[in-house]
Design a protein around this motif. Structure first.
Motif, PDB file in Angstrom:
ATOM      1  N   ALA A  27     -44.977  10.494 -12.005  1.00  0.00           N
ATOM      2  CA  ALA A  27     -44.340  11.209 -13.115  1.00  0.00           C
ATOM      3  C   ALA A  27     -45.354  11.964 -13.961  1.00  0.00           C
ATOM      4  CB  ALA A  27     -43.561  10.230 -13.984  1.00  0.00           C
ATOM      5  N   VAL A  28     -46.628  11.555 -13.903  1.00  0.00           N
ATOM      6  CA  VAL A  28     -47.666  12.195 -14.715  1.00  0.00           C
ATOM      7  C   VAL A  28     -47.812  13.672 -14.371  1.00  0.00           C
ATOM      8  CG1 VAL A  28     -50.134  12.167 -15.277  1.00  0.00           C
ATOM      9  CG2 VAL A  28     -48.872  10.024 -15.055  1.00  0.00           C
ATOM     10  N   MET A  29     -47.547  14.043 -13.136  1.00  0.00           N
ATOM     11  CA  MET A  29     -47.731  15.454 -12.761  1.00  0.00           C
ATOM     12  C   MET A  29     -46.731  16.372 -13.459  1.00  0.00           C
ATOM     13  SD  MET A  29     -46.637  15.761  -8.795  1.00  0.00           S
ATOM     14  CE  MET A  29     -45.736  14.384  -8.197  1.00  0.00           C
ATOM     15  N   PHE A  30     -45.704  15.807 -14.068  1.00  0.00           N
ATOM     16  CA  PHE A  30     -44.717  16.618 -14.786  1.00  0.00           C
ATOM     17  C   PHE A  30     -44.943  16.598 -16.303  1.00  0.00           C
ATOM     18  CE2 PHE A  30     -42.586  15.042 -10.919  1.00  0.00           C
ATOM     19  CZ  PHE A  30     -42.390  16.259 -10.290  1.00  0.00           C
ATOM     20  N   MET A  31     -45.960  15.893 -16.740  1.00  0.00           N
ATOM     21  CA  MET A  31     -46.218  15.748 -18.171  1.00  0.00           C
ATOM     22  C   MET A  31     -47.255  16.768 -18.636  1.00  0.00           C
ATOM     23  SD  MET A  31     -46.304  11.568 -18.046  1.00  0.00           S
ATOM     24  CE  MET A  31     -47.034  11.341 -19.624  1.00  0.00           C
ATOM     25  N   LEU A  57     -47.037  19.730  -6.166  1.00  0.00           N
ATOM     26  CA  LEU A  57     -46.002  20.517  -6.852  1.00  0.00           C
ATOM     27  C   LEU A  57     -45.551  21.691  -5.989  1.00  0.00           C
ATOM     28  CD1 LEU A  57     -47.299  20.485 -10.542  1.00  0.00           C
ATOM     29  CD2 LEU A  57     -45.281  19.319  -9.627  1.00  0.00           C
ATOM     30  N   GLN A  58     -46.492  22.291  -5.288  1.00  0.00           N
ATOM     31  CA  GLN A  58     -46.135  23.390  -4.377  1.00  0.00           C
ATOM     32  C   GLN A  58     -45.243  22.873  -3.244  1.00  0.00           C
ATOM     33  OE1 GLN A  58     -49.466  25.642  -2.859  1.00  0.00           O
ATOM     34  NE2 GLN A  58     -48.219  26.696  -1.333  1.00  0.00           N
ATOM     35  N   LEU A  59     -45.573  21.714  -2.698  1.00  0.00           N
ATOM     36  CA  LEU A  59     -44.745  21.108  -1.647  1.00  0.00           C
ATOM     37  C   LEU A  59     -43.334  20.827  -2.165  1.00  0.00           C
ATOM     38  CD1 LEU A  59     -47.156  18.539   0.035  1.00  0.00           C
ATOM     39  CD2 LEU A  59     -46.150  20.559   1.099  1.00  0.00           C
ATOM     40  N   LEU A  60     -43.238  20.322  -3.394  1.00  0.00           N
ATOM     41  CA  LEU A  60     -41.923  20.054  -3.983  1.00  0.00           C
ATOM     42  C   LEU A  60     -41.112  21.339  -4.119  1.00  0.00           C
ATOM     43  CD1 LEU A  60     -42.788  17.452  -6.773  1.00  0.00           C
ATOM     44  CD2 LEU A  60     -41.601  17.031  -4.614  1.00  0.00           C
ATOM     45  N   SER A  63     -39.816  22.270  -0.649  1.00  0.00           N
ATOM     46  CA  SER A  63     -38.983  21.312   0.063  1.00  0.00           C
ATOM     47  C   SER A  63     -38.003  20.628  -0.890  1.00  0.00           C
ATOM     48  CB  SER A  63     -39.850  20.254   0.755  1.00  0.00           C
ATOM     49  OG  SER A  63     -39.032  19.249   1.314  1.00  0.00           O
ATOM     50  N   PRO A  64     -36.782  21.141  -0.979  1.00  0.00           N
ATOM     51  CA  PRO A  64     -35.785  20.485  -1.833  1.00  0.00           C
ATOM     52  C   PRO A  64     -35.533  19.021  -1.446  1.00  0.00           C
ATOM     53  CG  PRO A  64     -35.004  22.646  -1.125  1.00  0.00           C
ATOM     54  CD  PRO A  64     -36.267  22.356  -0.368  1.00  0.00           C
ATOM     55  N   ASP A  65     -35.596  18.707  -0.149  1.00  0.00           N
ATOM     56  CA  ASP A  65     -35.392  17.315   0.286  1.00  0.00           C
ATOM     57  C   ASP A  65     -36.458  16.388  -0.290  1.00  0.00           C
ATOM     58  OD1 ASP A  65     -33.135  17.958   1.711  1.00  0.00           O
ATOM     59  OD2 ASP A  65     -34.144  18.027   3.661  1.00  0.00           O
ATOM     60  N   LEU A  66     -37.714  16.845  -0.246  1.00  0.00           N
ATOM     61  CA  LEU A  66     -38.804  16.048  -0.799  1.00  0.00           C
ATOM     62  C   LEU A  66     -38.627  15.883  -2.312  1.00  0.00           C
ATOM     63  CD1 LEU A  66     -41.517  14.589  -0.462  1.00  0.00           C
ATOM     64  CD2 LEU A  66     -42.647  16.812  -0.704  1.00  0.00           C
ATOM     65  N   ALA A  67     -38.238  16.948  -2.985  1.00  0.00           N
ATOM     66  CA  ALA A  67     -38.019  16.896  -4.434  1.00  0.00           C
ATOM     67  C   ALA A  67     -36.900  15.905  -4.777  1.00  0.00           C
ATOM     68  CB  ALA A  67     -37.700  18.289  -4.970  1.00  0.00           C
ATOM     69  N   LEU A  68     -35.818  15.931  -3.989  1.00  0.00           N
ATOM     70  CA  LEU A  68     -34.712  15.004  -4.242  1.00  0.00           C
ATOM     71  C   LEU A  68     -35.113  13.552  -3.987  1.00  0.00           C
ATOM     72  CD1 LEU A  68     -31.695  17.041  -2.840  1.00  0.00           C
ATOM     73  CD2 LEU A  68     -32.175  16.481  -5.235  1.00  0.00           C
ATOM     74  N   LYS A  69     -35.926  13.324  -2.952  1.00  0.00           N
ATOM     75  CA  LYS A  69     -36.399  11.956  -2.682  1.00  0.00           C
ATOM     76  C   LYS A  69     -37.285  11.461  -3.821  1.00  0.00           C
ATOM     77  CE  LYS A  69     -35.987  11.953   2.283  1.00  0.00           C
ATOM     78  NZ  LYS A  69     -36.606  11.872   3.586  1.00  0.00           N
ATOM     79  N   LEU A  70     -38.141  12.349  -4.336  1.00  0.00           N
ATOM     80  CA  LEU A  70     -38.986  11.963  -5.451  1.00  0.00           C
ATOM     81  C   LEU A  70     -38.141  11.656  -6.685  1.00  0.00           C
ATOM     82  CD1 LEU A  70     -41.872  11.578  -6.554  1.00  0.00           C
ATOM     83  CD2 LEU A  70     -41.813  13.983  -7.221  1.00  0.00           C
ATOM     84  N   LEU A  71     -37.150  12.496  -6.959  1.00  0.00           N
ATOM     85  CA  LEU A  71     -36.247  12.253  -8.091  1.00  0.00           C
ATOM     86  C   LEU A  71     -35.495  10.932  -7.922  1.00  0.00           C
ATOM     87  CD1 LEU A  71     -34.699  15.747  -8.907  1.00  0.00           C
ATOM     88  CD2 LEU A  71     -36.020  14.278 -10.434  1.00  0.00           C
ATOM     89  N   GLY A  72     -35.060  10.656  -6.716  1.00  0.00           N
ATOM     90  CA  GLY A  72     -34.373   9.396  -6.439  1.00  0.00           C
ATOM     91  C   GLY A  72     -35.273   8.202  -6.720  1.00  0.00           C
ATOM     92  N   GLY A  73     -36.521   8.291  -6.278  1.00  0.00           N
ATOM     93  CA  GLY A  73     -37.472   7.207  -6.527  1.00  0.00           C
ATOM     94  C   GLY A  73     -37.751   7.019  -8.009  1.00  0.00           C
ATOM     95  N   LEU A  74     -37.910   8.125  -8.723  1.00  0.00           N
ATOM     96  CA  LEU A  74     -38.132   8.040 -10.166  1.00  0.00           C
ATOM     97  C   LEU A  74     -36.917   7.449 -10.875  1.00  0.00           C
ATOM     98  CD1 LEU A  74     -39.949  11.452 -10.773  1.00  0.00           C
ATOM     99  CD2 LEU A  74     -40.931   9.170 -11.071  1.00  0.00           C
TER     100      LEU A  74
END
Length: 165
Positions: A27-31, A57-60, A63-74
């Motif tokens: 989560a720090v990468m979004f702060m 961040l570029q990968l996110l 890749s919407p799938d990767l972004a959604l998986k990260l959001l799910g984990g958070l």
């Protein structure tokens, strides 16, 4: 890995124990201020994988799938932490320990291997190590569990669940 806070007096409060394969500090990468708000310490030999923030961040973005998986984990972590706040503020030490043991045993067929030191478990559950030991002794006396070295065998899961009622 244990994630912990230090009080002004130097007392340690374990916030979370990270198991093999879990992410932390993502989560720090979004702060705006990229400083992790807790300390981290390895509890055993550990291999950490560190991701470059800009690259990740570029990968996110790609890749919407990767972004959604990260959001799910958070989201799962946030809900888990909210549950911890509930347990720590609304329930006694016995309830917290029994709840922890049942959650750990869920995937281990009625056994809990204490792979982290008891003082870390006690800190995570907001109790003193002596309190944890006394509660384990009472549960053992009631025939609800058995201690076999670093393994706790839950002899009566339904009895333990009644402790939570």
């Amino acid at each position: 890995m244990k994630l912990y806070l230090l009080s002004r007096d130097g007392d340690e409060k374990v916030v979370e124990v990270i198991q093999s394969g879990q992410l932390f500090a993502e989560a720090v990468m979004f702060m705006d201020e990229r400083r992790y708000p807790v300390n981290a310490s390895a509890l055993s030999d550990t291999h950490l994988v560190i991701f470059d923030t800009e690259c990740f961040l570029q990968l996110l973005g790609e890749s919407p799938d990767l972004a959604l998986k990260l959001l799910g984990g958070l989201s799962r972590r946030m809900h888990g932490l909210l549950s911890q706040i509930d347990e720590l503020t609304l329930h006694n030490a016995t309830y917290r320990l029994v709840s922890y043991l049942l959650a750990q045993a869920h995937s281990q067929a009625g056994q809990v291997r204490l792979s982290i030191p008891k003082q870390v478990i006690a800190s995570r559950l907001s109790m003193k190590p002596e309190t944890l030991s006394r509660i384990l002794a009472r549960l053992r006396e009631r025939g609800l569990l058995e201690v076999q070295g670093e393994t706790l065998v839950l002899l009566n899961e339904s009895g333990l669940r009644r402790v939570l009622e």
